[in-house]
Design an enzyme around this catalytic site. Structure first.
Site, PDB file in Angstrom:
ATOM      1  N   ARG A  61       6.270   6.377 -19.171  1.00  0.00           N
ATOM      2  CA  ARG A  61       6.093   5.543 -17.980  1.00  0.00           C
ATOM      3  C   ARG A  61       5.258   4.300 -18.278  1.00  0.00           C
ATOM      4  O   ARG A  61       5.533   3.219 -17.764  1.00  0.00           O
ATOM      5  CB  ARG A  61       5.443   6.385 -16.865  1.00  0.00           C
ATOM      6  CG  ARG A  61       5.310   5.681 -15.524  1.00  0.00           C
ATOM      7  CD  ARG A  61       4.635   6.575 -14.485  1.00  0.00           C
ATOM      8  NE  ARG A  61       5.360   7.822 -14.320  1.00  0.00           N
ATOM      9  CZ  ARG A  61       6.401   7.963 -13.489  1.00  0.00           C
ATOM     10  NH1 ARG A  61       6.832   6.935 -12.781  1.00  0.00           N
ATOM     11  NH2 ARG A  61       7.012   9.103 -13.369  1.00  0.00           N
ATOM     12  N   ARG A  85      10.942   5.322  -8.108  1.00  0.00           N
ATOM     13  CA  ARG A  85      10.159   5.553  -9.328  1.00  0.00           C
ATOM     14  C   ARG A  85       8.711   5.221  -9.015  1.00  0.00           C
ATOM     15  O   ARG A  85       8.428   4.189  -8.410  1.00  0.00           O
ATOM     16  CB  ARG A  85      10.663   4.623 -10.434  1.00  0.00           C
ATOM     17  CG  ARG A  85      10.070   4.884 -11.792  1.00  0.00           C
ATOM     18  CD  ARG A  85      10.714   6.019 -12.490  1.00  0.00           C
ATOM     19  NE  ARG A  85      12.187   5.791 -12.741  1.00  0.00           N
ATOM     20  CZ  ARG A  85      12.968   6.722 -13.240  1.00  0.00           C
ATOM     21  NH1 ARG A  85      12.477   7.905 -13.499  1.00  0.00           N
ATOM     22  NH2 ARG A  85      14.245   6.478 -13.462  1.00  0.00           N
ATOM     23  N   ASN A  99       5.588  -1.531  -0.556  1.00  0.00           N
ATOM     24  CA  ASN A  99       6.616  -0.509  -0.646  1.00  0.00           C
ATOM     25  C   ASN A  99       7.071  -0.128   0.758  1.00  0.00           C
ATOM     26  O   ASN A  99       6.255   0.015   1.666  1.00  0.00           O
ATOM     27  CB  ASN A  99       6.082   0.738  -1.360  1.00  0.00           C
ATOM     28  CG  ASN A  99       7.151   1.802  -1.536  1.00  0.00           C
ATOM     29  OD1 ASN A  99       8.313   1.493  -1.791  1.00  0.00           O
ATOM     30  ND2 ASN A  99       6.766   3.055  -1.379  1.00  0.00           N
ATOM     31  N   THR A 100       8.396   0.012   0.916  1.00  0.00           N
ATOM     32  CA  THR A 100       8.930   0.524   2.186  1.00  0.00           C
ATOM     33  C   THR A 100       9.138   2.027   1.994  1.00  0.00           C
ATOM     34  O   THR A 100       9.552   2.480   0.928  1.00  0.00           O
ATOM     35  CB  THR A 100      10.304  -0.111   2.506  1.00  0.00           C
ATOM     36  OG1 THR A 100      11.212   0.180   1.448  1.00  0.00           O
ATOM     37  CG2 THR A 100      10.191  -1.611   2.683  1.00  0.00           C
ATOM     38  N   HIS A 101       8.819   2.773   3.070  1.00  0.00           N
ATOM     39  CA  HIS A 101       8.931   4.236   2.963  1.00  0.00           C
ATOM     40  C   HIS A 101       9.566   4.772   4.247  1.00  0.00           C
ATOM     41  O   HIS A 101       9.129   4.419   5.351  1.00  0.00           O
ATOM     42  CB  HIS A 101       7.548   4.858   2.742  1.00  0.00           C
ATOM     43  CG  HIS A 101       7.580   6.322   2.498  1.00  0.00           C
ATOM     44  ND1 HIS A 101       7.946   6.882   1.294  1.00  0.00           N
ATOM     45  CD2 HIS A 101       7.323   7.352   3.331  1.00  0.00           C
ATOM     46  CE1 HIS A 101       7.902   8.211   1.408  1.00  0.00           C
ATOM     47  NE2 HIS A 101       7.528   8.510   2.624  1.00  0.00           N
ATOM     48  N   SER A 161       7.558   3.155   7.321  1.00  0.00           N
ATOM     49  CA  SER A 161       6.250   2.570   7.022  1.00  0.00           C
ATOM     50  C   SER A 161       6.357   1.515   5.946  1.00  0.00           C
ATOM     51  O   SER A 161       7.225   1.595   5.073  1.00  0.00           O
ATOM     52  CB  SER A 161       5.281   3.661   6.527  1.00  0.00           C
ATOM     53  OG  SER A 161       5.162   4.710   7.480  1.00  0.00           O
ATOM     54  N   ASP A 181      -0.778   1.488  -4.108  1.00  0.00           N
ATOM     55  CA  ASP A 181      -1.963   1.704  -4.951  1.00  0.00           C
ATOM     56  C   ASP A 181      -1.607   2.825  -5.930  1.00  0.00           C
ATOM     57  O   ASP A 181      -0.440   3.140  -6.116  1.00  0.00           O
ATOM     58  CB  ASP A 181      -3.203   2.026  -4.099  1.00  0.00           C
ATOM     59  CG  ASP A 181      -3.065   3.351  -3.363  1.00  0.00           C
ATOM     60  OD1 ASP A 181      -3.944   3.647  -2.539  1.00  0.00           O
ATOM     61  OD2 ASP A 181      -2.086   4.083  -3.607  1.00  0.00           O
ATOM     62  N   ASP A 185       2.316   6.932  -2.221  1.00  0.00           N
ATOM     63  CA  ASP A 185       2.530   6.538  -0.808  1.00  0.00           C
ATOM     64  C   ASP A 185       1.259   6.647   0.034  1.00  0.00           C
ATOM     65  O   ASP A 185       1.329   6.825   1.249  1.00  0.00           O
ATOM     66  CB  ASP A 185       3.644   7.393  -0.183  1.00  0.00           C
ATOM     67  CG  ASP A 185       4.982   7.171  -0.888  1.00  0.00           C
ATOM     68  OD1 ASP A 185       5.728   8.148  -1.070  1.00  0.00           O
ATOM     69  OD2 ASP A 185       5.251   6.028  -1.278  1.00  0.00           O
TER      70      ASP A 185
END
Ligand code: GRF
Length: 195
Positions: free
Chosen positions: A63, A89, A105-107, A134, A139, A143
């Site tokens: 990673r 990812r 980030n969209t969640h 959301s 970070d 999430d």
């Protein structure tokens, strides 16, 4: 405001953002589309005339080295904001350190409910009658970053993972487009929400 958007799948949220940028009054543009695999949504690059790149996760030993290659690619486009919209990812700490808080980030859930890669499936399995969408600053947690915007979405009897996700995605798109506009017009200063 110059955006780089990262995807892994169909990129339907990316398409909505690209459509918003077609409005000359929209104060942002997508300068490049990136993916961690040969994502279907990369085809949107040709359709909308936006350059795209792939940093295949499977091409790297781990990673961290994948993350370093990703940073190099993204940095080359000089974005003001990096948006993960369907990147399936977890990005490594180096990516967060490089771009956050200008890293969103969209969640498809009402965080902190249902974090992780199967939010829609988990909400259905939990039998809740509402979930949500959301938009967060990324970070090093999964999430768990600062929530910029979120909205409730009902779960209806007979919902499948697809029907529920299809009800959530339009809400995600609106939250993302509104936040990008607010960031671009400096009504929203992410520096205050440093992850
Ligand atoms: C979106 O719901 C996103 O929030 C989640 O995966 C979905 C991607 O959908 N991480 P698409 O690729 O934008 O259609």
């Amino acid at each position: 405001l110059d955006l780089v958007v990262l995807i892994s799948g169909a990129g339907s949220n990316l398409r909505a953002l690209l459509d918003a940028t077609l409005d000359p009054d929209f104060p942002a543009r997508v300068v490049a589309i990136g993916a961690d695999r040969d994502a279907e949504g990369l085809a949107l690059g040709e359709e909308y005339g936006v350059p795209s790149f792939t940093v295949p996760f499977t091409a790297y030993p781990d990673r961290e080295t994948w993350g370093e290659a990703l940073i190099e690619q993204i940095r080359g486009w000089g974005p003001d904001l990096v948006v993960l919209s369907g990147l399936m990812r977890l990005v490594p700490p180096a990516v967060v350190a490089e771009f956050s808080p200008m890293l969103l980030n969209t969640h498809p859930a009402y965080l902190p409910e249902f974090p992780g890669a199967h939010a829609v499936r988990d909400a259905l399995a939990a039998g809740v009658d509402r979930t949500g969408a959301s938009l967060i600053v990324v970070d090093d947690s999964v999430d768990g970053g600062p929530i910029l915007a979120q909205e409730r979405v009902p779960v209806l009897p007979g919902d499948t993972e697809t029907s529920l996700h299809d009800r959530i995605k339009p809400v995600e798109r609106r939250l993302l487009i509104d936040a990008v506009r607010d960031i671009a017009t400096r009504r929203l200063n992410l520096e205050d929400s440093h992850a």
